[in-house]
Design a protein around this motif. Structure first.
Motif, PDB file in Angstrom:
ATOM      1  N   ASP A  35       0.874  20.130  -2.110  1.00 41.60           N
ATOM      2  CA  ASP A  35       1.190  18.984  -2.951  1.00 41.60           C
ATOM      3  C   ASP A  35       0.624  17.697  -2.355  1.00 41.60           C
ATOM      4  OD1 ASP A  35       2.514  17.838  -5.252  1.00 41.60           O
ATOM      5  OD2 ASP A  35       3.943  16.983  -3.828  1.00 41.60           O
ATOM      6  N   TYR A  36       0.776  17.518  -1.060  1.00 44.36           N
ATOM      7  CA  TYR A  36       0.273  16.323  -0.366  1.00 44.36           C
ATOM      8  C   TYR A  36      -1.247  16.202  -0.487  1.00 44.36           C
ATOM      9  CZ  TYR A  36      -1.120  13.405   3.599  1.00 44.36           C
ATOM     10  OH  TYR A  36      -1.700  12.451   4.403  1.00 44.36           O
ATOM     11  N   LEU A  37      -1.941  17.311  -0.346  1.00 46.98           N
ATOM     12  CA  LEU A  37      -3.410  17.278  -0.358  1.00 46.98           C
ATOM     13  C   LEU A  37      -4.027  17.221  -1.745  1.00 46.98           C
ATOM     14  CD1 LEU A  37      -4.085  19.908   2.432  1.00 46.98           C
ATOM     15  CD2 LEU A  37      -4.460  17.435   2.580  1.00 46.98           C
ATOM     16  N   HIS A  38      -3.355  17.803  -2.748  1.00 44.93           N
ATOM     17  CA  HIS A  38      -4.008  17.991  -4.036  1.00 44.93           C
ATOM     18  C   HIS A  38      -3.375  17.287  -5.226  1.00 44.93           C
ATOM     19  CE1 HIS A  38      -6.578  20.877  -2.084  1.00 44.93           C
ATOM     20  NE2 HIS A  38      -5.516  21.501  -1.622  1.00 44.93           N
ATOM     21  N   SER A  39      -2.144  16.840  -5.123  1.00 48.71           N
ATOM     22  CA  SER A  39      -1.464  16.243  -6.270  1.00 48.71           C
ATOM     23  C   SER A  39      -1.429  14.728  -6.135  1.00 48.71           C
ATOM     24  CB  SER A  39      -0.026  16.769  -6.379  1.00 48.71           C
ATOM     25  OG  SER A  39      -0.046  18.164  -6.556  1.00 48.71           O
ATOM     26  N   ARG A  40      -2.158  14.052  -7.002  1.00 46.32           N
ATOM     27  CA  ARG A  40      -2.193  12.588  -6.981  1.00 46.32           C
ATOM     28  C   ARG A  40      -2.016  12.058  -8.401  1.00 46.32           C
ATOM     29  NH1 ARG A  40      -1.914  12.979  -2.028  1.00 46.32           N
ATOM     30  NH2 ARG A  40      -3.563  12.531  -0.576  1.00 46.32           N
ATOM     31  N   ASP A  41      -1.261  10.980  -8.525  1.00 44.85           N
ATOM     32  CA  ASP A  41      -1.143  10.285  -9.797  1.00 44.85           C
ATOM     33  C   ASP A  41      -2.345   9.358  -9.943  1.00 44.85           C
ATOM     34  OD1 ASP A  41       1.301  11.430 -10.434  1.00 44.85           O
ATOM     35  OD2 ASP A  41       2.449   9.840  -9.451  1.00 44.85           O
ATOM     36  N   ASN A  42      -2.655   9.003 -11.159  1.00 47.65           N
ATOM     37  CA  ASN A  42      -3.712   8.039 -11.436  1.00 47.65           C
ATOM     38  C   ASN A  42      -3.151   7.015 -12.421  1.00 47.65           C
ATOM     39  OD1 ASN A  42      -6.133   6.740 -11.525  1.00 47.65           O
ATOM     40  ND2 ASN A  42      -7.123   8.205 -12.885  1.00 47.65           N
ATOM     41  N   PRO A  43      -2.227   6.165 -11.927  1.00 48.04           N
ATOM     42  CA  PRO A  43      -1.524   5.274 -12.841  1.00 48.04           C
ATOM     43  C   PRO A  43      -2.365   4.085 -13.287  1.00 48.04           C
ATOM     44  CG  PRO A  43      -0.872   4.802 -10.605  1.00 48.04           C
ATOM     45  CD  PRO A  43      -1.800   5.997 -10.546  1.00 48.04           C
ATOM     46  N   ALA A  44      -2.090   3.613 -14.480  1.00 49.65           N
ATOM     47  CA  ALA A  44      -2.627   2.340 -14.943  1.00 49.65           C
ATOM     48  C   ALA A  44      -1.542   1.305 -14.671  1.00 49.65           C
ATOM     49  CB  ALA A  44      -2.947   2.405 -16.428  1.00 49.65           C
ATOM     50  N   GLY A  45      -1.886   0.270 -13.943  1.00 47.50           N
ATOM     51  CA  GLY A  45      -0.899  -0.764 -13.620  1.00 47.50           C
ATOM     52  C   GLY A  45      -0.772  -0.958 -12.124  1.00 47.50           C
ATOM     53  N   GLU A  46       0.449  -1.183 -11.683  1.00 42.58           N
ATOM     54  CA  GLU A  46       0.717  -1.518 -10.283  1.00 42.58           C
ATOM     55  C   GLU A  46       0.529  -0.309  -9.362  1.00 42.58           C
ATOM     56  OE1 GLU A  46       1.357  -4.713  -9.403  1.00 42.58           O
ATOM     57  OE2 GLU A  46       1.166  -5.207 -11.523  1.00 42.58           O
ATOM     58  N   THR A  47      -0.217  -0.516  -8.263  1.00 44.50           N
ATOM     59  CA  THR A  47      -0.445   0.546  -7.282  1.00 44.50           C
ATOM     60  C   THR A  47      -0.359  -0.008  -5.860  1.00 44.50           C
ATOM     61  OG1 THR A  47      -2.833   0.211  -7.182  1.00 44.50           O
ATOM     62  CG2 THR A  47      -2.031   1.781  -8.818  1.00 44.50           C
ATOM     63  N   ARG A  48      -0.179   0.898  -4.917  1.00 40.58           N
ATOM     64  CA  ARG A  48      -0.280   0.613  -3.480  1.00 40.58           C
ATOM     65  C   ARG A  48      -1.388   1.511  -2.964  1.00 40.58           C
ATOM     66  NH1 ARG A  48       3.675   2.325  -0.112  1.00 40.58           N
ATOM     67  NH2 ARG A  48       3.189   0.843   1.505  1.00 40.58           N
ATOM     68  N   ASP A  49      -2.485   0.907  -2.520  1.00 41.39           N
ATOM     69  CA  ASP A  49      -3.661   1.665  -2.114  1.00 41.39           C
ATOM     70  C   ASP A  49      -3.996   1.424  -0.653  1.00 41.39           C
ATOM     71  OD1 ASP A  49      -4.035   2.414  -4.827  1.00 41.39           O
ATOM     72  OD2 ASP A  49      -5.132   0.557  -5.198  1.00 41.39           O
ATOM     73  N   LEU A  50      -4.689   2.381  -0.095  1.00 42.34           N
ATOM     74  CA  LEU A  50      -5.170   2.292   1.275  1.00 42.34           C
ATOM     75  C   LEU A  50      -6.645   1.903   1.234  1.00 42.34           C
ATOM     76  CD1 LEU A  50      -4.319   2.794   4.210  1.00 42.34           C
ATOM     77  CD2 LEU A  50      -4.941   5.181   3.896  1.00 42.34           C
ATOM     78  N   TRP A  51      -6.996   0.809   1.903  1.00 44.21           N
ATOM     79  CA  TRP A  51      -8.366   0.313   1.959  1.00 44.21           C
ATOM     80  C   TRP A  51      -8.743   0.065   3.418  1.00 44.21           C
ATOM     81  CZ3 TRP A  51     -11.432  -1.507  -2.365  1.00 44.21           C
ATOM     82  CH2 TRP A  51     -10.806  -1.366  -3.603  1.00 44.21           C
ATOM     83  N   CYS A  52     -10.015   0.154   3.730  1.00 42.87           N
ATOM     84  CA  CYS A  52     -10.519  -0.156   5.064  1.00 42.87           C
ATOM     85  C   CYS A  52     -11.484  -1.332   4.946  1.00 42.87           C
ATOM     86  CB  CYS A  52     -11.241   1.053   5.656  1.00 42.87           C
ATOM     87  SG  CYS A  52     -11.920   0.747   7.306  1.00 42.87           S
ATOM     88  N   HIS A  53     -11.319  -2.331   5.793  1.00 44.78           N
ATOM     89  CA  HIS A  53     -12.237  -3.482   5.801  1.00 44.78           C
ATOM     90  C   HIS A  53     -13.463  -3.102   6.630  1.00 44.78           C
ATOM     91  CE1 HIS A  53     -12.846  -8.089   6.223  1.00 44.78           C
ATOM     92  NE2 HIS A  53     -13.789  -7.506   5.508  1.00 44.78           N
TER      93      HIS A  53
END
Length: 87
Positions: A39-57
């Motif tokens: 579940d951790y590796l393969h199940s992801r939501d793809n919501p429209a709207g508010e999200t919390r994402d991981l980004w690298c500078h």
């Protein structure tokens, strides 16, 4: 889209690399079982709207950030160093 890096200030999003939903930080315990890991590796939501994402500078300081944003309006509400976020 502009993202404010806590270390470098406001930068164009092309300096950053999107790494997916910030849920990736919530890893299951090592002994959680195959179902939890699948579940951790393969199940992801793809919501429209508010999200919390991981980004690298990537083109800047190299910091990992949790970016709170709206995928519909492209508004960025907050960027926090990932190491300072309680899981």
């Amino acid at each position: 889209m502009r993202i404010t890096c806590p270390n470098c200030g406001t930068r164009d999003r092309r300096e950053f690399y999107y790494l997916g939903d910030a849920l990736a930080l919530d890893r299951p315990a090592e002994d959680a079982g195959l179902g939890a890991w699948d579940d951790y590796l393969h199940s992801r939501d793809n919501p429209a709207g508010e999200t919390r994402d991981l980004w690298c500078h990537e083109a800047g300081c190299g910091a990992w950030l949790i970016v709170e944003r709206n995928t519909v309006t492209h508004a960025v509400h907050k960027a926090t160093l990932a190491e300072k976020v309680k899981r």
